[in-house]
Scaffold this motif. Structure first.
Motif, mmCIF file in Angstrom:
data_model
loop_
_atom_site.group_PDB
_atom_site.id
_atom_site.type_symbol
_atom_site.label_atom_id
_atom_site.label_comp_id
_atom_site.label_asym_id
_atom_site.label_seq_id
_atom_site.Cartn_x
_atom_site.Cartn_y
_atom_site.Cartn_z
ATOM 1 N N UNK A 161 0.837 -1.197 0.000
ATOM 2 C CA UNK A 161 0.000 0.000 0.000
ATOM 3 C C UNK A 161 0.876 1.254 0.000
ATOM 4 N N UNK A 162 0.514 2.200 -0.849
ATOM 5 C CA UNK A 162 1.251 3.462 -0.901
ATOM 6 C C UNK A 162 0.953 4.308 0.325
ATOM 7 N N UNK A 163 1.885 5.171 0.661
ATOM 8 C CA UNK A 163 1.654 6.100 1.763
ATOM 9 C C UNK A 163 0.465 7.007 1.451
ATOM 10 N N UNK A 164 -0.213 7.415 2.512
ATOM 11 C CA UNK A 164 -1.320 8.377 2.406
ATOM 12 C C UNK A 164 -2.455 7.878 1.510
ATOM 13 N N UNK A 165 -2.742 6.582 1.607
ATOM 14 C CA UNK A 165 -3.793 5.970 0.803
ATOM 15 C C UNK A 165 -5.090 5.807 1.586
ATOM 16 N N UNK A 166 -6.185 5.673 0.846
ATOM 17 C CA UNK A 166 -7.412 5.117 1.392
ATOM 18 C C UNK A 166 -7.314 3.607 1.271
ATOM 19 N N UNK A 167 -7.711 2.890 2.324
ATOM 20 C CA UNK A 167 -7.690 1.431 2.301
ATOM 21 C C UNK A 167 -9.108 0.924 2.530
ATOM 22 N N UNK A 168 -9.692 0.308 1.516
ATOM 23 C CA UNK A 168 -11.003 -0.318 1.685
ATOM 24 C C UNK A 168 -10.802 -1.717 2.266
ATOM 25 N N UNK A 169 -11.481 -1.969 3.375
ATOM 26 C CA UNK A 169 -11.306 -3.267 4.041
ATOM 27 C C UNK A 169 -12.658 -3.721 4.579
ATOM 28 N N UNK A 170 -12.977 -4.990 4.354
ATOM 29 C CA UNK A 170 -14.289 -5.523 4.710
ATOM 30 C C UNK A 170 -14.132 -6.783 5.555
ATOM 31 N N UNK A 171 -14.774 -6.824 6.713
ATOM 32 C CA UNK A 171 -14.755 -8.018 7.569
ATOM 33 C C UNK A 171 -16.040 -8.074 8.388
#
Length: 407
Positions: free
Chosen positions: A171-181
């Motif tokens: 993952x690049x710095x300063x990213x949005x990370x979509x995560x589902x659990x």
């Protein structure tokens, strides 16, 4: 001439679920006597409970009286419902004024990127719920589509080989990370230790997590987190999106919520919650008052009991489908079933088949509609997602048919 939003031009052809519907309709037309059973999309099938339905009905009837009529409400949601959501799901982890009520999780996910614009890098799990990707495309953050990928997105493979836990270092710095659990489509439910790794990475690299917890109430294994805010440090790097759709059967009623911590900041130090409040009061006009009173009923003592019964009903279907897919004909073909029992979905690999190929085969031989895994991302190829949303009778019949599938 007015120019078209280039994001629409960049969208890959054919959204997954309309394509599933198209193929199903064509098959039904060519086989008019076939009784097709759907184990496909995540649309609930069981009726609203009487307690929830009565609450909405009573409120709707009261609207016909001077005393009971209500017009616009607060765009952020009824104060009583925001408080009830905070108390029920986030006791000690989030406050009522950090909860924003909406018309559903999918709508919030689509709106959320207006906060960040087209220049913020985006990372998504692969496979992933399509709206994460398509929302990024429409906002202009995904770049061009080539060879099955959007060049501007970072894809995080989640496979059986890596235990469905992606390599965060990509993952690049300063990213949005979509995560589902629990994850849609794989059904995998992350442990507290795994989510701590995610939060620690996000905090250390200036990222913000968009945590989709729409299936949290299906979690039955003790110790598995039902909200990202159970994780230390999450309030400084995460927002959460959730929904009444699956646990309360509100897929058609439309009601969800987001949680934006007051401690979450942009790079310039400004508060994310202030901009989200602006989005919700400018681009949205509030969830239906009728639906919100249904939400209040769903979260009182009787409603919570009824919701658990409905979820247990669907989880019984998960067991039934799992047993069918564990039959001799599937074992001989090397079919692999991934199901934690904490999700309404089963993620099933069919070695030697492309996803759409096995989709067509099961539709043709069993008259059953599933969801091709490749529609969720490249790593979903050769997988199908089976949904447990269905009446027991239909699911039982589908499982009998599956036992005769020739692989």
């Amino acid at each position: 001439m007015v120019r078209r939003n280039s994001g629409f031009a960049n969208l890959k052809a054919g959204y997954l679920f309309p394509e599933v519907s198209r193929r199903s309709r064509e098959y039904a037309v060519s086989h008019p006597d076939a009784k097709i059973i759907s184990l496909s999309i995540g649309n609930t099938t069981e009726p609203l409970t009487s307690h929830i339905s009565k609450a909405m009905s009573d409120y709707a009837l009261a609207l016909a009286t001077p005393e009971g009529y209500s017009g616009y409400g607060d765009e952020q949601g009824l104060t009583a419902l925001r408080q009830k959501i905070a108390e029920t799901f986030y006791a000690g982890m989030a406050e009522a004024d950090e909860v924003f009520v909406s018309d559903g999780a999918k709508c919030d996910i689509a709106r959320i990127q207006t906060l960040f614009g087209c220049r913020t890098p985006v990372a998504v799990q692969d496979p992933a719920y399509p709206v994460y990707v398509d929302g990024s495309v429409l906002i202009g953050a995904a770049g061009a589509y080539k060879n099955g990928r959007y060049k501007g997105l970072t894809y995080l493979p989640c496979t059986p080989e890596n235990g469905f836990l992606p390599d965060f270092s990509k993952i690049k710095k300063n990213s949005l990370i979509y995560f589902c659990s629990p994850n849609n489509p794989t059904g995998y439910t992350s442990t507290k230790e795994e989510l701590q790794q995610l939060v620690d990475f996000a905090k250390g690299h200036g990222c913000i997590i968009i945590f989709d917890a729409a299936y949290a109430q299906f979690i039955r294994t003790p110790g598995l987190p039902k909200t990202i805010f159970e994780i230390s440090g999450a309030r400084d790097c995460a927002v959460e999106i959730n929904s009444f759709s699956k646990p309360a059967g509100f897929t058609g009623v439309r009601l969800g919520w987001s949680v934006i911590p007051k401690t979450l900041k942009f790079a310039d130090g400004s508060l994310v919650i202030k901009d989200w409040s602006r989005v919700m009061t400018t681009l949205f006009n509030g969830a239906s008052n009728i639906a919100q009173h249904g939400g209040l009923a769903a979260l009182d003592s009787d409603g919570l009991v009824e919701m658990k019964k409905i979820i247990d009903y669907y989880l019984e279907n998960v067991k039934t489908i799992h047993n069918a897919l564990d039959g001799d004909n599937f074992k001989k073909a090397g079919v692999q079933i991934y199901s934690t029992g904490n999700s309404p979905y089963l993620w099933v690999r069919f070695p030697g088949y492309k996803s759409w190929s096995i989709f067509d085969k099961i539709l043709d031989e069993c008259r059953i509609v599933t969801t091709p895994g490749s529609g969720f991302g490249a790593t979903g190829e050769s997988f199908l997602r089976f949904s447990s949303f269905g009446h027991h009778e239909s699911v039982n019949e589908a499982c009998v048919r599956l036992s005769h599938l020739k692989l």
